[in-house]
Design an enzyme around this catalytic site. Structure first.
Site, PDB file in Angstrom:
ATOM      1  N   LEU A 161       0.839  -1.211   0.000  1.00 54.76           N
ATOM      2  CA  LEU A 161       0.000   0.000   0.000  1.00 54.76           C
ATOM      3  C   LEU A 161       0.867   1.251   0.000  1.00 54.76           C
ATOM      4  O   LEU A 161       2.014   1.241   0.449  1.00 54.76           O
ATOM      5  CB  LEU A 161      -0.962   0.015   1.189  1.00 54.76           C
ATOM      6  CG  LEU A 161      -0.448   0.120   2.625  1.00 54.76           C
ATOM      7  CD1 LEU A 161       0.010   1.523   2.992  1.00 54.76           C
ATOM      8  CD2 LEU A 161      -1.543  -0.292   3.577  1.00 54.76           C
ATOM      9  N   GLU A 163       1.037   5.270   1.179  1.00 50.32           N
ATOM     10  CA  GLU A 163       0.407   6.272   2.042  1.00 50.32           C
ATOM     11  C   GLU A 163      -0.314   7.275   1.144  1.00 50.32           C
ATOM     12  O   GLU A 163       0.162   7.595   0.064  1.00 50.32           O
ATOM     13  CB  GLU A 163       1.465   6.970   2.893  1.00 50.32           C
ATOM     14  CG  GLU A 163       2.014   6.037   3.948  1.00 50.32           C
ATOM     15  CD  GLU A 163       3.170   6.641   4.743  1.00 50.32           C
ATOM     16  OE1 GLU A 163       3.335   7.865   4.736  1.00 50.32           O
ATOM     17  OE2 GLU A 163       3.907   5.865   5.368  1.00 50.32           O
ATOM     18  N   LYS A 215       8.988  -8.080  -2.406  1.00 50.03           N
ATOM     19  CA  LYS A 215       8.711  -6.743  -1.858  1.00 50.03           C
ATOM     20  C   LYS A 215       9.909  -5.804  -2.103  1.00 50.03           C
ATOM     21  O   LYS A 215       9.774  -4.683  -2.575  1.00 50.03           O
ATOM     22  CB  LYS A 215       8.403  -6.866  -0.359  1.00 50.03           C
ATOM     23  CG  LYS A 215       8.384  -5.572   0.413  1.00 50.03           C
ATOM     24  CD  LYS A 215       7.215  -4.689   0.045  1.00 50.03           C
ATOM     25  CE  LYS A 215       7.381  -3.304   0.629  1.00 50.03           C
ATOM     26  NZ  LYS A 215       6.386  -2.354   0.191  1.00 50.03           N
ATOM     27  N   ASN A 219      10.208  -2.335  -4.571  1.00 52.40           N
ATOM     28  CA  ASN A 219      10.546  -0.995  -4.070  1.00 52.40           C
ATOM     29  C   ASN A 219      11.885  -0.484  -4.592  1.00 52.40           C
ATOM     30  O   ASN A 219      12.028   0.694  -4.905  1.00 52.40           O
ATOM     31  CB  ASN A 219      10.519  -0.975  -2.541  1.00 52.40           C
ATOM     32  CG  ASN A 219       9.120  -0.679  -2.036  1.00 52.40           C
ATOM     33  OD1 ASN A 219       8.170  -0.705  -2.816  1.00 52.40           O
ATOM     34  ND2 ASN A 219       8.974  -0.390  -0.764  1.00 52.40           N
ATOM     35  N   GLY A 269      11.227   9.858  -1.281  1.00 54.76           N
ATOM     36  CA  GLY A 269      11.382   9.908   0.177  1.00 54.76           C
ATOM     37  C   GLY A 269      10.370   8.987   0.822  1.00 54.76           C
ATOM     38  O   GLY A 269       9.935   8.005   0.220  1.00 54.76           O
ATOM     39  N   CYS A 272       9.610   4.169   3.047  1.00 52.19           N
ATOM     40  CA  CYS A 272       9.895   2.885   2.393  1.00 52.19           C
ATOM     41  C   CYS A 272      11.039   2.915   1.389  1.00 52.19           C
ATOM     42  O   CYS A 272      12.023   2.194   1.573  1.00 52.19           O
ATOM     43  CB  CYS A 272       8.631   2.363   1.715  1.00 52.19           C
ATOM     44  SG  CYS A 272       7.382   1.873   2.903  1.00 52.19           S
ATOM     45  N   ARG A 339       8.877  11.510   6.931  1.00 43.21           N
ATOM     46  CA  ARG A 339      10.077  10.675   7.035  1.00 43.21           C
ATOM     47  C   ARG A 339      10.856  10.715   5.709  1.00 43.21           C
ATOM     48  O   ARG A 339      10.304  10.418   4.663  1.00 43.21           O
ATOM     49  CB  ARG A 339       9.700   9.228   7.397  1.00 43.21           C
ATOM     50  CG  ARG A 339       9.222   9.092   8.846  1.00 43.21           C
ATOM     51  CD  ARG A 339       8.838   7.663   9.194  1.00 43.21           C
ATOM     52  NE  ARG A 339       7.518   7.299   8.709  1.00 43.21           N
ATOM     53  CZ  ARG A 339       6.926   6.122   8.954  1.00 43.21           C
ATOM     54  NH1 ARG A 339       7.545   5.192   9.663  1.00 43.21           N
ATOM     55  NH2 ARG A 339       5.725   5.871   8.483  1.00 43.21           N
TER      56      ARG A 339
END
Ligand code: NAD
Length: 444
Positions: A161, A163, A215, A219, A269, A272, A339
């Site tokens: 998911l 944000e 995963k 990313n 940024g 993750c 973050r």
């Protein structure tokens, strides 16, 4: 009434997952150790900004499909599946800190020891390939005196998911990745997801290690792709009559790329992409694999904030003592998460060049204040932020900023000059407007 699922760790991932499950009638119990967060959630408040989640939290609590507690053993006792969704932050070496996962597993194992019935533990937290096999399994087995795959099920179901669109992404994932210890676990977890999705998304059944690896591969691929796009954007800026938007359109069409991650900007940024890229690079180095592709993506990413500040410097003839507005502090629009936000890198570069920074964000002010303290001035609105400034950098693609017009800058700023690091405006809008406008990735 009996619950079916427990979710350990109610951060962005855990709370979104738990509330979405509960909204489809799957009785879910959340576990959160931070008393402030737990109390906020118990009183119906989502401790971060995520669209649709507050309404869903309140309605699931009212319906009695979502409950939360601070005690893992209670949740394990009451449910059949436990999802681990605790944080895996970066260590200074770039590796992930598995401390939260380990301590959750110790408690989970102790709870499993007391429980008589079969239970399935599902790892949702992002952990480097091999962690479930080498660390999570042995920690659970040692604290429960039970055997994974025989006495309890163990699965890895990584989370994809984003944000800002967490609810939508949870209901409509691109795929469901399932790495399971045994066939019974796979069957049961598929049955649970069948109930949730009604029609299952494409399922990738694999080993726990490959599920973890998938995963990271996704990313880090996105991170490499974004750094590459930003490099193309920087070339477009210096090529006569070039705009990276057209280049990306061509690239995306020919290569059939997912356009959600094809937007050049001030760098990636969030919680993750940078963390996962550092972690996989460290994992590769540890195993003697050359990680220079990932290391380059990270280094290009850090330099991108300097590219943006150079653009501002070009428009202002030197930044020393110049008042610069930063619109947007979160790492992207629609979230309050700061973050590793590129805005923070831009701000620190501006400060190092002697600028006075005024910042505004629709949702991330509180989180930013905690990090930036009194290093910058904070404004309560866009208007107040740009007032009297000599340059404005659009650092986050919030919808609110897209509604701005050249006149807003011309009438409020001391010298109207805009650096559009997110490419939210068409350059034509600013033609003959009296505002100096520079968009990342274009020489037009
Ligand atoms: P977060 O830091 O927002 O939330 C983690 C929560 O777990 C915190 O509220 C913390 O108090 C709680 N916690 C820690 N130990 C606990 C314990 N023993 N029992 C109960 N609660 C405990 O983290 P997040 O952003 O939700 O990320 C969680 C995991 O999911 C990480 O591994 C992250 O890499 C991964 N992930 C995050 C995203 C994202 O967009 N944030 C997306 C995909 C995957």
């Amino acid at each position: 009434m009996k619950y079916l699922v427990s979710v350990i760790g109610l951060g962005y991932v855990g709370l979104s997952t738990a509330v979405c499950l509960a909204s489809r009638g799957i009785k879910t119990m959340g576990v959160e150790k931070d008393p402030n967060k737990l109390n906020a959630i118990l009183s119906g408040h989502v401790p971060f900004h995520e669209e649709r989640l507050p309404q869903m939290l309140n309605s699931t609590m009212k319906k009695g499909t979502f409950e939360c507690t601070s005690q893992i053993y209670k949740a394990v006792e009451a449910t059949k599946f436990s999802f681990i969704a605790v944080g895996t932050p970066s260590k200074p070496t770039g590796e992930i800190d598995t401390g939260y996962v380990e301590s959750a597993c110790v408690e989970l194992g102790e709870a499993l020891k007391r429980k008589k019935a079969w239970h399935v533990v599902v790892v949702k937290s992002t952990v480097v390939p091999g962690t479930t096999e080498e660390l999570i399994k042995s920690t659970l087995e040692a604290s429960s005196s039970l055997k994974a795959g025989e006495d309890f099920g163990l699965a890895v179901n990584p989370e994809f998911l984003r944000e800002g669109t967490a609810v939508q992404d949870t209901f409509h994932p691109d795929a469901l990745v399932l790495g399971c210890s045994d066939m019974r676990t796979l069957r049961e977890i598929k049955k649970l997801f069948q109930k949730f999705y009604r029609k299952l998304p494409p399922v990738i059944e694999t080993s726990t290690t490959n599920a973890e690896f998938i995963k990271y591969s996704v990313n880090t691929f996105r991170a490499v792709q974004l750094s590459y796009l930003n490099t193309l954007a920087n070339l477009s800026s210096v090529l006569p009559d070039s705009d990276v938007g057209d280049v990306v359109k061509g690239l995306a069409t020919i290569m059939k790329l997912d356009n959600r991650y094809l937007r050049p900007g001030p760098g990636f940024g969030g919680s993750c992409l940078p963390k996962d890229t550092r972690a996989l690079a460290a994992h590769m180095r540890k195993r003697g694999v050359d990680a220079s592709v990932l290391e380059s993506a990270l280094s290009v990413n850090l330099k991108q904030s300097k590219v943006i500040v150079d653009m501002a410097e070009g428009l202002t003839n030197g930044l020393s003592k110049k008042r610069v507005a930063i619109l947007g502090l979160s790492f992207k629009g629609n979230t309050d998460d700061v973050r590793e936000s590129p805005s923070l890198n831009i701000i620190s570069e501006l400060l190092s060049r002697g600028a006075i920074v005024v910042a505004y964000d629709p949702k991330a002010m509180e989180n930013s204040r905690r990090i930036l303290g009194d290093k910058v001035l904070f404004a309560d609105s866009v208007k107040e932020c740009i007032k009297g400034t000599q340059c404005c950098i659009i650092a986050t693609d919030w919808r609110e900023f897209q509604a701005l017009r050249p006149n807003d800058f011309r009438t409020s700023m001391k010298t109207p000059a805009v650096v559009d690091a997110r490419r939210i405006f068409e350059p034509e809008l600013f033609r003959n407007s009296g505002v100096l406008y520079r968009r990342l990735g274009t020489s037009r």
